[in-house]
Design an enzyme around this catalytic site. Structure first.
Site, short mmCIF file in Angstrom:
data_model
loop_
_atom_site.label_atom_id
_atom_site.label_comp_id
_atom_site.label_asym_id
_atom_site.label_seq_id
_atom_site.Cartn_x
_atom_site.Cartn_y
_atom_site.Cartn_z
N PRO A 128 0.81 -1.22 0.00
CA PRO A 128 0.00 0.00 0.00
C PRO A 128 0.85 1.27 0.00
CG PRO A 128 -0.87 -1.59 1.57
CD PRO A 128 0.40 -2.17 1.04
N GLY A 131 4.59 1.55 -3.95
CA GLY A 131 4.18 1.20 -5.31
C GLY A 131 5.32 1.46 -6.26
N GLU A 363 3.46 -3.20 -13.49
CA GLU A 363 4.90 -3.45 -13.66
C GLU A 363 5.66 -2.15 -13.98
OE1 GLU A 363 6.23 -7.04 -15.42
OE2 GLU A 363 4.35 -8.06 -15.00
N THR A 365 4.61 2.23 -13.88
CA THR A 365 3.78 3.15 -14.67
C THR A 365 4.59 3.71 -15.84
OG1 THR A 365 4.49 5.03 -13.36
CG2 THR A 365 2.53 3.86 -12.57
C1 LIG Z 1 -4.46 -4.93 -12.15
C2 LIG Z 1 -3.14 -4.77 -11.46
C3 LIG Z 1 -2.31 -5.86 -11.33
C4 LIG Z 1 -1.10 -5.75 -10.64
N1 LIG Z 1 -0.33 -6.87 -10.43
C5 LIG Z 1 0.75 -6.79 -9.61
C6 LIG Z 1 1.46 -7.98 -9.22
O1 LIG Z 1 1.14 -9.08 -9.66
N2 LIG Z 1 2.48 -7.84 -8.34
C7 LIG Z 1 2.88 -6.65 -7.83
O2 LIG Z 1 3.82 -6.61 -7.04
N3 LIG Z 1 2.23 -5.50 -8.20
C8 LIG Z 1 1.18 -5.55 -9.06
N4 LIG Z 1 0.49 -4.40 -9.41
C9 LIG Z 1 0.91 -3.12 -8.84
C10 LIG Z 1 1.51 -2.13 -9.85
O3 LIG Z 1 2.77 -2.58 -10.27
C11 LIG Z 1 1.50 -0.77 -9.18
O4 LIG Z 1 0.14 -0.35 -9.10
C12 LIG Z 1 2.33 0.26 -9.93
O5 LIG Z 1 3.70 -0.08 -9.85
C13 LIG Z 1 2.10 1.67 -9.42
O6 LIG Z 1 2.17 1.76 -8.03
P1 LIG Z 1 1.00 2.51 -7.23
O7 LIG Z 1 -0.28 1.93 -7.69
O8 LIG Z 1 1.30 2.48 -5.79
O9 LIG Z 1 1.06 4.02 -7.76
P2 LIG Z 1 1.98 5.20 -7.19
O10 LIG Z 1 3.39 4.74 -7.10
O11 LIG Z 1 1.35 5.77 -5.97
O12 LIG Z 1 1.88 6.27 -8.37
C14 LIG Z 1 0.84 7.22 -8.48
C15 LIG Z 1 1.21 8.18 -9.62
O13 LIG Z 1 2.42 8.88 -9.29
C16 LIG Z 1 3.37 8.70 -10.32
N5 LIG Z 1 4.73 8.64 -9.77
C17 LIG Z 1 5.17 7.97 -8.68
N6 LIG Z 1 6.47 8.15 -8.50
C18 LIG Z 1 6.89 8.95 -9.51
C19 LIG Z 1 8.16 9.51 -9.89
N7 LIG Z 1 9.29 9.25 -9.21
N8 LIG Z 1 8.20 10.28 -11.00
C20 LIG Z 1 7.09 10.54 -11.73
N9 LIG Z 1 5.87 10.06 -11.41
C21 LIG Z 1 5.78 9.27 -10.32
C22 LIG Z 1 2.99 7.37 -10.97
O14 LIG Z 1 3.53 7.23 -12.28
C23 LIG Z 1 1.48 7.45 -10.93
O15 LIG Z 1 1.03 8.20 -12.02
C24 LIG Z 1 -0.71 -4.49 -10.13
C25 LIG Z 1 -1.53 -3.38 -10.30
C26 LIG Z 1 -2.74 -3.50 -10.94
C27 LIG Z 1 -3.63 -2.30 -11.08
#
Ligand SMILES: Cc1cc2nc3c(=O)[nH]c(=O)nc-3n(C[C@H](O)[C@H](O)[C@H](O)COP(=O)(O)OP(=O)(O)OC[C@H]3O[C@@H](n4cnc5c(N)ncnc54)[C@H](O)[C@@H]3O)c2cc1C
Length: 380
Positions: A128, A131, A363, A365
């Site tokens: 949580p 990410g 994997e 964004t």
């Molecule tokens: C359907 C689905 C399946 C998934 N499956 C897996 C899985 O099997 N295993 C697993 O481990 N994870 C999994 N994920 C997680 C996925 O990899 C993460 O959701 C993703 O890496 C983004 O993390 P977050 O959702 O916390 O977004 P956040 O990291 O909170 O990002 C929010 C926004 O901020 C931006 N941001 C954050 N940091 C920066 C930066 N340094 N510079 C510019 N922009 C930034 C992001 O690009 C995004 O637009 C899955 C997600 C989904 C939705």
């Protein structure tokens, strides 16, 4: 350079397409609406060798390369992205982490079961609060008496609720940041290991995505995968290959949306002629076809390099970034070509429109792909 498919690759694409159209297509909307995980299909895919395509035959795999693996993911996703992501997370994340970093004992215990589809795998990095910044993992594993006790929770794990095996990252040395995280393989039924909330998603609804919880979960030291404290660094290497499968997922769904749009544009008549005769519609179809080709070429380059043991950090991030963003544009234009019918669930493009969005998020964004690529560019 050789841009031709081999006869085996052509045969593989045809075989997967026939399977997907016969066995998956009739159920796609029903599974999507009810969020039904297609367990029976996964078992059949295992029997066909598609759940462990990239692993050696000696470990129960099909001994194929990443181009063949991409073809499999593309063709499944062309019909249903949910099936594509289930196979992708199982193969290139969970199974591949064990294959690449595991001991001989771990490989021989897990790979044959995973490759045959007897067991389903999941891979948990995201939390949580961690990410994009996955090194901020809080789940921790403490060693005593030859056992690790794991506590914490992971979120957004694909396949979580159906997985028999989970590879999860946990902190083993809080003071060492990125070099203080290790990977563990945990089997379903291990006390203290369970799934939490299953997410109700925008798209890819037949795939199960959810929480994985470790509550004083004790595993023997032998369940650690890879070197102590190198789990995060290993995860980045696993993600290099994983991004090839997300690109293939995007390409497959974009192809499905394009095929449906081409077909529809020839059938739908307005002003007394098929809408495909209007230049504005033709230009949309052209841009879609060009972007699909470009995405596929970028991805096959990464896959080709992967098969030769080359580092693909830059190339797989480029393929994933371009394919994911192109697929979102293509699915949007597919809905536009269908007009009002694109907005209703009787036509497949409505679902592609929802499903493709994951490809710019999962994997890493698009913003993180750009960050990865920029680092590689600035190195030179
Ligand atoms: C359907 C689905 C399946 C998934 N499956 C897996 C899985 O099997 N295993 C697993 O481990 N994870 C999994 N994920 C997680 C996925 O990899 C993460 O959701 C993703 O890496 C983004 O993390 P977050 O959702 O916390 O977004 P956040 O990291 O909170 O990002 C929010 C926004 O901020 C931006 N941001 C954050 N940091 C920066 C930066 N340094 N510079 C510019 N922009 C930034 C992001 O690009 C995004 O637009 C899955 C997600 C989904 C939705």
């Amino acid at each position: 350079m050789d841009f031709e498919y081999t006869p085996d690759q052509i045969h593989l694409r045809k075989a997967v397409r026939e399977f997907a159209e016969a066995e998956i297509a009739p159920h796609v909307m029903e599974w999507d609406e009810a969020q039904t995980f297609p367990l029976e299909i996964v078992k059949k895919l295992g029997k066909l060798g598609y759940m462990g395509s990239i692993f050696p035959e000696s470990l129960g795999g099909a001994g194929l390369g990443y181009i063949e693996y991409s073809i499999i993911i593309e063709e499944l996703s062309r019909v249903d992205g949910s099936v594509g992501i289930i196979v992708a997370a199982h193969t290139s994340l969970c199974s591949n982490h064990i294959f690449k970093m595991g001991t001989d004992e771990q490989r021989s215990r897990y790979l044959p079961r995973l490759a045959s589809g007897e067991w389903i795998g999941c891979w948990s990095l995201t939390e949580p609060e961690a990410g994009s910044d996955a090194a901020g993992t809080r789940t921790k594993a403490v060693l005593s008496d030859g056992h690790y006790t794991i506590n914490g929770s992971k979120t957004f794990t694909t396949n979580a609720h159906y997985a028999d095996v989970c590879v999860a990252m946990a902190v083993t040395d809080r003071s060492a940041a990125q070099h203080g995280i290790s990977a563990f393989v945990v089997e379903k039924g291990t006390p203290g290991f369970r799934c939490g909330k299953k997410e109700n998603k925008l798209g890819l609804r037949a795939s199960a995505t959810g929480e994985v919880i470790f509550d004083n979960c004790r595993v023997p030291e032998s369940q650690r995968v890879g070197e102590l404290n190198e789990g995060f660094v290993d995860s980045l290497k696993v993600l290099d290959g994983g991004r090839i499968s997300i690109a293939a997922l995007a390409i497959g769904m974009a192809q499905g949306a394009y095929d449906a749009s081409l077909r529809y544009s020839k059938l739908r008549k307005q002003f007394g002629r098929p809408i495909s005769e209007f230049q504005a519609v033709q230009h949309k179809l052209v841009d879609m076809a060009v972007e699909i080709d470009a995405a596929r070429l970028l991805n096959y380059r990464a896959a080709w390099m992967m098969d030769r043991g080359m580092r693909v950090t830059r190339e797989s991030a480029m393929a994933k970034l371009f394919a994911g963003e192109a697929a979102v544009r293509i699915a949007g234009e597919a809905v536009q070509i269908h007009g009002g019918y694109g907005f209703i669930k009787d036509y497949p493009v409505e679902k592609f429109y929802r499903d493709v969005k994951l490809c710019t998020i999962g994997e890493g964004t698009s913003e993180i792909q750009r960050l990865v690529i920029a680092r590689q560019l600035l190195k030179s």
